[in-house]
Design a protein around this motif. Structure first.
Motif: not given
Length: 339
Positions: A11-37
């Motif tokens: 659950l923690l892993g899924v929550a973290a992954a969904l947070l990155v996809i929903a709010w990638p700029s919080l982690f500076g990952l909007s242009a990262a592989p997979v997330v960018a798409q």
């Protein structure tokens, strides 16, 4: 005990992954592989998350032993969908209405034609319908651009044609721009570099005070092209500077990518690249999908854009959905501007 620990870890892993996809700029990952798409398709992701949540809830009701775990996954999916819908609502879902054109306005039309797929007649008619003064056509050959200009001239709207191709093997490696003769002639500035895989073009006014016009086509963020895609957006971020500048084309990027490349000091609705702001966001149309046409506009990716420097006023913008069956996988976009 082990089962609970494993469930909590999942659950923690899924929550973290969904947070990155929903709010990638919080982690500076909007242009990262997979997330960018994935972040490009926020609305589709939200719809799939809601379907997933309902499916998990149904299974939970039938499977008592995994009810708590499945219900937790369903809740995470709903939260993920809610975040995406909230973000999209701030950008604007738009509408089909468009203000009547005022005499002082310019009309800018952009359409990735998928290698001339709609044909010159269809492009010409759309340009006439929109009273276009500037037409940016990624993946459009010079030949088709000339045919469009001839059709517009016959209808009383003469245009200058500018085209650039990296090669003539694939029409996707061409970009064509038409500019109304009433605005004036332009010269191609080939001293400023270019995008890496698909061509862009910077047009400077030749002996008049018209705006700089930039037609762009960064490569798509495919896994094999991520470095080139980032380089293309960096180039646009550097070139869209100064005063009286209009940029249009298929950017293969959304507002999430602008936040990472161009920054967000101006606020969520004033995102863009360089000194240029996105007309879709400024007018509440920033969440309307332009690609692919096989998806409803509400679920598509808003990757085609018209941008302007802040000394140009955007009076209207819309994504055109009436051309979905004409061959291209992109929808045209049009903006009304006052210089």
């Amino acid at each position: 005990m082990i089962r609970r620990v494993v469930s909590a870890a999942v659950l923690l892993g899924v929550a973290a992954a969904l947070l990155v996809i929903a709010w990638p700029s919080l982690f500076g990952l909007s242009a990262a592989p997979v997330v960018a798409q994935l972040v490009s398709l926020r609305a589709l992701s939200a719809a799939l998350a809601i379907i997933g949540a309902l499916t998990l809830a149904l299974i939970a009701m039938l499977w008592r032993g995994a009810r708590r775990f499945l219900a937790s996954l369903a809740l995470l999916a709903l939260i993920f969908a809610a975040i995406n819908v909230a973000v999209l609502s701030t950008r604007g879902f738009g509408n089909e209405s468009f203000p009547t054109r005022a005499p002082a306005e310019l009309s800018v039309l952009s359409w990735n034609t998928l290698g001339d797929a709609p044909g010159a007649d269809r492009i010409t008619q759309l340009a006439l319908d929109e009273q276009a003064d500037i037409i940016v056509l990624p993946e459009t050959s010079q030949e088709t651009g000339v045919e469009v200009a001839e059709g517009l001239r016959a209808a009383g709207r003469p245009m200058w044609v500018y085209s650039f191709a990296f090669d003539y093997i694939a029409k996707a490696r061409s970009t064509t721009v038409l500019v109304s003769a009433a605005i004036g002639e332009y010269v191609v500035d080939d001293s400023v570099g270019n995008t890496t895989v698909l061509p862009s073009m910077v047009l400077r006014p030749d002996g008049h005070d018209g705006p700089t016009i930039i037609g762009v086509h960064p490569v798509a963020p495919l896994p094999s092209q991520l470095a080139n895609w980032r380089a293309d957006l960096d180039w646009i971020n550097g070139i869209c500077r100064g005063e009286q500048t209009i940029l249009a084309g298929d950017l293969n990027a959304t507002a999430d990518h602008f936040r990472t490349i161009g920054g967000d000091s101006g606020g969520a609705l004033r995102l863009g690249l360089g000194d240029c702001l996105d007309a879709g966001l400024l007018t509440g149309n920033g969440a309307v999908g332009t690609w692919p046409t096989r998806l409803p506009a509400i679920l598509g990716a808003p990757i085609d854009h018209i941008m302007v420097t802040d000394d140009i006023t955007v009076t209207g913008f819309r994504v055109i959905t009436t051309e979905d069956g004409t061959g291209s996988d992109h929808r045209p976009i049009v903006a009304r501007l006052i210089l």
